[in-house]
Design a protein around this motif. Structure first.
Motif, PDB file in Angstrom:
ATOM      1  N   VAL A  87      11.312  11.740 -13.750  1.00  0.00           N
ATOM      2  CA  VAL A  87      12.035  12.755 -12.978  1.00  0.00           C
ATOM      3  C   VAL A  87      11.531  12.813 -11.545  1.00  0.00           C
ATOM      4  O   VAL A  87      12.295  12.996 -10.594  1.00  0.00           O
ATOM      5  N   LEU A  88      10.239  12.612 -11.383  1.00  0.00           N
ATOM      6  CA  LEU A  88       9.624  12.681 -10.054  1.00  0.00           C
ATOM      7  C   LEU A  88       9.764  11.326  -9.371  1.00  0.00           C
ATOM      8  O   LEU A  88       8.788  10.605  -9.142  1.00  0.00           O
ATOM      9  N   ASN A  89      10.993  10.951  -9.029  1.00  0.00           N
ATOM     10  CA  ASN A  89      11.241   9.644  -8.423  1.00  0.00           C
ATOM     11  C   ASN A  89      10.927   9.649  -6.928  1.00  0.00           C
ATOM     12  O   ASN A  89      10.463  10.643  -6.375  1.00  0.00           O
ATOM     13  N   TYR A  90      11.224   8.525  -6.298  1.00  0.00           N
ATOM     14  CA  TYR A  90      10.860   8.350  -4.889  1.00  0.00           C
ATOM     15  C   TYR A  90      11.536   9.374  -3.987  1.00  0.00           C
ATOM     16  O   TYR A  90      10.900   9.982  -3.115  1.00  0.00           O
TER      17      TYR A  90
ATOM     18  N   PRO B 289       0.808  -1.227   0.000  1.00  0.00           N
ATOM     19  CA  PRO B 289       0.000   0.000   0.000  1.00  0.00           C
ATOM     20  C   PRO B 289       0.833   1.265   0.000  1.00  0.00           C
ATOM     21  O   PRO B 289       0.487   2.253  -0.644  1.00  0.00           O
ATOM     22  N   GLN B 290       1.961   1.281   0.728  1.00  0.00           N
ATOM     23  CA  GLN B 290       2.815   2.459   0.748  1.00  0.00           C
ATOM     24  C   GLN B 290       3.448   2.701  -0.613  1.00  0.00           C
ATOM     25  O   GLN B 290       3.581   3.839  -1.062  1.00  0.00           O
ATOM     26  N   VAL B 291       3.841   1.604  -1.284  1.00  0.00           N
ATOM     27  CA  VAL B 291       4.417   1.730  -2.615  1.00  0.00           C
ATOM     28  C   VAL B 291       3.385   2.309  -3.571  1.00  0.00           C
ATOM     29  O   VAL B 291       3.664   3.229  -4.341  1.00  0.00           O
ATOM     30  N   LEU B 292       2.186   1.789  -3.527  1.00  0.00           N
ATOM     31  CA  LEU B 292       1.126   2.278  -4.402  1.00  0.00           C
ATOM     32  C   LEU B 292       0.775   3.732  -4.101  1.00  0.00           C
ATOM     33  O   LEU B 292       0.414   4.487  -4.996  1.00  0.00           O
ATOM     34  N   GLN B 293       0.875   4.113  -2.844  1.00  0.00           N
ATOM     35  CA  GLN B 293       0.604   5.503  -2.477  1.00  0.00           C
ATOM     36  C   GLN B 293       1.618   6.436  -3.119  1.00  0.00           C
ATOM     37  O   GLN B 293       1.265   7.516  -3.621  1.00  0.00           O
ATOM     38  N   VAL B 294       2.891   6.027  -3.144  1.00  0.00           N
ATOM     39  CA  VAL B 294       3.925   6.842  -3.779  1.00  0.00           C
ATOM     40  C   VAL B 294       3.685   6.924  -5.281  1.00  0.00           C
ATOM     41  O   VAL B 294       3.800   7.992  -5.901  1.00  0.00           O
ATOM     42  N   VAL B 295       3.349   5.798  -5.890  1.00  0.00           N
ATOM     43  CA  VAL B 295       3.080   5.786  -7.323  1.00  0.00           C
ATOM     44  C   VAL B 295       1.890   6.681  -7.654  1.00  0.00           C
ATOM     45  O   VAL B 295       1.904   7.449  -8.624  1.00  0.00           O
ATOM     46  N   ARG B 296       0.864   6.596  -6.832  1.00  0.00           N
ATOM     47  CA  ARG B 296      -0.316   7.439  -7.045  1.00  0.00           C
ATOM     48  C   ARG B 296       0.063   8.921  -6.952  1.00  0.00           C
ATOM     49  O   ARG B 296      -0.406   9.758  -7.725  1.00  0.00           O
TER      50      ARG B 296
END
Length: 275
Positions: free
Chosen positions: A52-55, A22-29
């Motif tokens: 460009v807008l990486n983690y 869920p945290q990964v998907l939140q960042v992707v979102r």
């Protein structure tokens, strides 16, 4: 999680060692929504900006926004914000009256909803008279002397908007035009309660005119544009006032006042010097 989804996430620059899916998907979102807010004009441009807008960049943006929010929510900043409001509201009032003095070109709409004639309305420089009259096509800003009709501001009784306006009340059973309702306003004036009816060219002009007319009637500005303008001005003014305090934490409470000295022998007595 589907393997294809993991591959897509890895391409976007998000570490796969994050604690949970869920945290990964939140960042992707967040990557996608932030990129879409920039309104990319093509799919290739969208992909470039997402990459460009990486983690790590997302974390930096979050930290900056959090610090900004904490700064703007500090008690001294909130107090300063409230103190600035009257001054900035007065600035908005002046802008509204200035816009009415410049005037606006309106279109007359007949009972058949046919736009056939133009007319112009503007406020006198001393804010005491509304001047209006028909104009020809192509005339953008006629002089106030060329507008024959007048309404003294002292004779204005009320401001009507939307469905309250007489020119939006249809006798037929047809459905009311929503766009016209959002742009319609009327001035009730004189002892006979005549009405001067308007259809604003844009929602922006509707807000400026209804705000200005409410001020002339001694009422508060109520349009959504007032709050938007106030928020923008407050944000700019606060940033200017706090510019010298950048990267300095603002305490929630003022520092304690020190105790007075035990004596005032260190003060110089000017009376003896004058003698």
């Amino acid at each position: 999680m589907h393997p294809g989804a993991l591959e897509s996430i890895a391409r976007l620059g998000v570490p796969l060692c994050t604690p949970s899916a869920p945290q990964v998907l939140q960042v992707v979102r967040e990557q996608i929504t932030r990129t879409l807010s920039l309104k990319p004009t093509s799919l290739e441009l969208f992909k470039t900006r997402v990459n460009v807008l990486n983690y790590s960049e997302i974390l930096k943006l979050r930290q900056t926004e959090r610090l900004h929010q904490e700064e703007t929510l500090a008690v001294p900043v909130l107090v300063l914000r409230e103190r600035l409001k009257p001054e900035l509201l007065e600035l908005i009032r002046q802008q509204r009256l200035l816009r009415l003095c410049e005037g606006t070109l309106f279109r007359k709409i007949s009972s058949r909803r046919r736009q056939d004639k133009l007319w112009y309305c503007r406020l006198s420089p001393n804010h005491k008279v509304l001047h209006y009259g028909d104009v020809e096509e192509g005339v953008s800003s006629p002089p106030i002397e060329s507008l024959p009709e007048k309404i003294p501001v002292a004779d204005m009784k009320a401001l009507l908007v939307g469905k309250e306006c007489p020119h939006t009340k249809e006798k037929s059973s047809g459905k009311q035009n929503k766009d016209v309702l959002e742009l319609a306003f009327s001035i009730v004036y004189d002892v006979e309660e005549y009405c001067l009816n308007f259809i604003a060219p844009t929602r922006y002009e509707f807000c400026l005119w209804t705000d200005g007319l409410n001020m002339l009637l001694g009422k508060e500005m109520t349009s959504e544009r007032t709050q938007t303008d106030l928020d923008v001005l407050l944000s700019m003014e606060l940033k200017l006032r706090l510019l010298d305090l950048e990267n300095i934490s603002i305490p929630d409470t003022p520092p304690p006042v020190p105790k007075p000295p035990s004596n005032l022998n260190f003060c110089y007595d000017f009376s003896h010097a004058e003698q």
